[in-house]
Scaffold this active site. Structure first.
Site, PDB file in Angstrom:
ATOM      1  N   GLU A 189       0.807  -1.233   0.000  1.00 14.81           N
ATOM      2  CA  GLU A 189       0.000   0.000   0.000  1.00 14.81           C
ATOM      3  C   GLU A 189       0.838   1.280   0.000  1.00 14.81           C
ATOM      4  O   GLU A 189       0.584   2.197   0.777  1.00 14.81           O
ATOM      5  CB  GLU A 189      -0.981  -0.008   1.178  1.00 14.81           C
ATOM      6  CG  GLU A 189      -1.908  -1.218   1.166  1.00 14.81           C
ATOM      7  CD  GLU A 189      -2.957  -1.201   2.285  1.00 14.81           C
ATOM      8  OE1 GLU A 189      -2.937  -0.269   3.102  1.00 14.81           O
ATOM      9  OE2 GLU A 189      -3.791  -2.119   2.317  1.00 14.81           O
ATOM     10  N   GLU A 301      -5.538 -10.861  -1.692  1.00 14.62           N
ATOM     11  CA  GLU A 301      -6.420 -10.712  -0.525  1.00 14.62           C
ATOM     12  C   GLU A 301      -7.884 -10.716  -0.940  1.00 14.62           C
ATOM     13  O   GLU A 301      -8.705  -9.970  -0.402  1.00 14.62           O
ATOM     14  CB  GLU A 301      -6.085  -9.418   0.234  1.00 14.62           C
ATOM     15  CG  GLU A 301      -4.624  -9.321   0.643  1.00 14.62           C
ATOM     16  CD  GLU A 301      -4.275  -8.045   1.397  1.00 14.62           C
ATOM     17  OE1 GLU A 301      -5.181  -7.357   1.895  1.00 14.62           O
ATOM     18  OE2 GLU A 301      -3.070  -7.738   1.491  1.00 14.62           O
TER      19      GLU A 301
HETATM   20  C1  XIL Z   1      -5.733  -6.907   8.077  1.00 14.89           C
HETATM   21  C2  XIL Z   1      -6.056  -8.125   8.895  1.00 14.89           C
HETATM   22  O1  XIL Z   1      -7.059  -8.881   8.256  1.00 14.89           O
HETATM   23  C3  XIL Z   1      -6.533  -7.718  10.262  1.00 14.89           C
HETATM   24  O2  XIL Z   1      -6.704  -8.851  11.081  1.00 14.89           O
HETATM   25  C4  XIL Z   1      -5.501  -6.786  10.879  1.00 14.89           C
HETATM   26  O3  XIL Z   1      -5.985  -6.300  12.061  1.00 14.89           O
HETATM   27  C5  XIL Z   1      -5.219  -5.603   9.970  1.00 14.89           C
HETATM   28  O4  XIL Z   1      -4.801  -6.079   8.726  1.00 14.89           O
HETATM   29  N1  XIL Z   1      -4.813  -4.986   3.500  1.00 14.89           N
HETATM   30  C6  XIL Z   1      -3.745  -5.745   3.881  1.00 14.89           C
HETATM   31  C7  XIL Z   1      -3.891  -6.708   4.983  1.00 14.89           C
HETATM   32  O5  XIL Z   1      -2.703  -5.701   3.237  1.00 14.89           O
HETATM   33  O6  XIL Z   1      -2.691  -6.886   5.677  1.00 14.89           O
HETATM   34  C8  XIL Z   1      -4.987  -6.302   5.917  1.00 14.89           C
HETATM   35  O7  XIL Z   1      -5.156  -7.333   6.885  1.00 14.89           O
HETATM   36  C9  XIL Z   1      -6.267  -6.035   5.177  1.00 14.89           C
HETATM   37  C10 XIL Z   1      -6.080  -4.902   4.198  1.00 14.89           C
END
Ligand code: XIL
Length: 402
Positions: A189, A301
């Site tokens: 990000e 994701e």
């Molecule tokens: C999220 C996890 O799902 C949560 O459990 C944690 O609290 C925060 O991070 N983008 C990403 C992931 O790259 O690492 C994130 O994961 C969700 C959004």
């Protein structure tokens, strides 16, 4: 539900018994009814208890149905938490049965591995990695650098000191996992959502501000390559299904490639919702393919929120779609299944896509139940009782009618 002739008869029997019950007939005996001859033994009439309609059979997927459906196309992964590994009968069964790649939902982020400078704790991360290896699964390392999980100590001191701290961290982590973790999201990000900001295409993050430029991205990739020449290095971001974000990402990759910064692939988070067009996800992959021969694409994701929220919901938690509760409309579940099918089948025709990871396994444990607001979401392939959803069937069985 298939209703057989026999079921129909049973249902009718049940209905008549219920009617009898309502009229006070057929009950327990002891009394005499009109017309009954005195002295005739009263035989209690016990009505056949109503047979409840056969519940819809829970669909039980065949072992490996999901990973096998895409065996020639890409790995199918899921994000998990280390604590789930010791649970019996929950998401871990589905994981073993259906997936062949794992990401750690948070245990491989810097605030967990090294909350204190120079002090490393790999316990939770090792648990996930060992599990993956024991079960013959890939593991995607996620992530070496993310503005949301960077302990403060990284961002203090001179530029040279910050560089040294980042290099020390990345070297320690990649050395620890050498040969076991073969892919890393090196930076996560780092692209801005706002193309009109001064520092665009870069995110105006704590890293950008502390360093005063996007140079930290170079440091991260160079350190990763130096620590492990064999590991695949990814830049990962969300929103690549929209053209603005995608083009800013491409601008950054152009620059990295032009300066020979080591990069092997692009991670598309793909946190989408039921109203997203599948073509937008596929176009993100196509745009990378068209411009950068040799770069791989991973979907890192994937989840499909059942809510189509406006930007304000993400920015300040206002205007979010109303909570469905657990009664998600069937039409939404069907639209979700169709979108999953279109995304999976489209990705399968793109040879640069070597991994597709879902951000979780079942709907009761998804980050989207708490983000952007607390709400009942249902973005994954298994429901709250861990049954395979319509979306699961849509992506594993081309003959399944949604
Ligand atoms: C999220 C996890 O799902 C949560 O459990 C944690 O609290 C925060 O991070 N983008 C990403 C992931 O790259 O690492 C994130 O994961 C969700 C959004």
């Amino acid at each position: 539900m298939n209703i057989t002739a026999r079921d129909r008869l049973r249902l009718l029997g049940g209905a008549s018994a219920a009617l009898l019950g309502a009229c006070g007939g057929g009950g327990g005996g002891g009394g005499t009814s009109a017309g009954q001859t005195a002295g005739t033994p009263v035989v209690p009439v016990t009505p056949t208890p109503p047979t409840p309609p056969t519940p819809a059979q829970t669909f039980v997927p065949a072992q490996g149905a999901l990973r096998n459906a895409y065996l020639n196309d890409f790995k199918v992964g899921a994000a998990i938490q280390a604590a789930w590994i010791d649970e019996a009968g929950t998401d871990i069964d589905a994981l073993k049965s259906q997936f062949n790649s794992i990401s750690a939902e948070y245990e491989m982020k810097p605030d967990i591995i090294a909350p204190t400078e120079g002090v490393y704790d790999f316990t939770a991360a090792d648990k996930i990695v060992d599990f993956a290896i024991a079960n013959n699964m890939d593991i995607r390392g996620h992530t070496l650098l993310w503005h949301r999980t960077t302990p403060d100590y990284f961002l203090t001191g001179t530029k040279a000191e910050m560089k040294a701290k980042l290099e020390a961290y990345i070297t320690a982590v990649l050395t620890h996992f050498k040969g076991r973790v073969t892919t890393w999201d090196v930076v996560n990000e780092v692209i801005t959502d706002n193309g009109s900001e001064a520092q665009s295409p870069y995110r105006n993050s704590n890293w950008y501000q502390a360093v005063g430029s996007a140079e930290y991205i170079d440091w991260a990739f160079n350190a990763a390559r130096a620590a492990d020449p064999d590991v695949k290095l990814y830049i990962n971001d969300y929103g690549t299904e929209s053209t603005g974000k995608r083009n800013r990402l491409i601008t950054v990759i152009d620059d990295l490639v032009a300066r020979n910064i080591p990069l092997d692939g692009v991670g598309h988070q793909a946190h989408i919702n039921v109203n997203t067009a599948a073509s937008n996800v596929l176009q993100a992959v196509d745009a990378i393919d068209a411009r950068f021969a040799g770069l791989e694409n991973h979907i890192t994701e994937l989840d499909v929120s059942v809510y189509n929220d406006p930007g304000s919901c993400f920015n300040n938690q206002t205007g979010c779609a109303a909570d469905y509760g657990t009664a998600i409309p069937a039409s939404v579940i069907a639209a979700q299944a169709q979108l999953y099918r279109d995304v999976f089948t489209g990705l399968a025709t793109r040879s640069s896509v070597t991994s597709v990871t879902l951000w979780g396994i079942s709907d009761d444990r998804t980050w989207l139940n708490g983000y952007p607001v607390d709400r009942t979401n249902a973005p994954l392939l298994f429901d709250r009782s861990r049954a395979a959803k319509t979306a699961f069937r849509a992506v594993t069985d081309p003959t399944f009618e949604i």
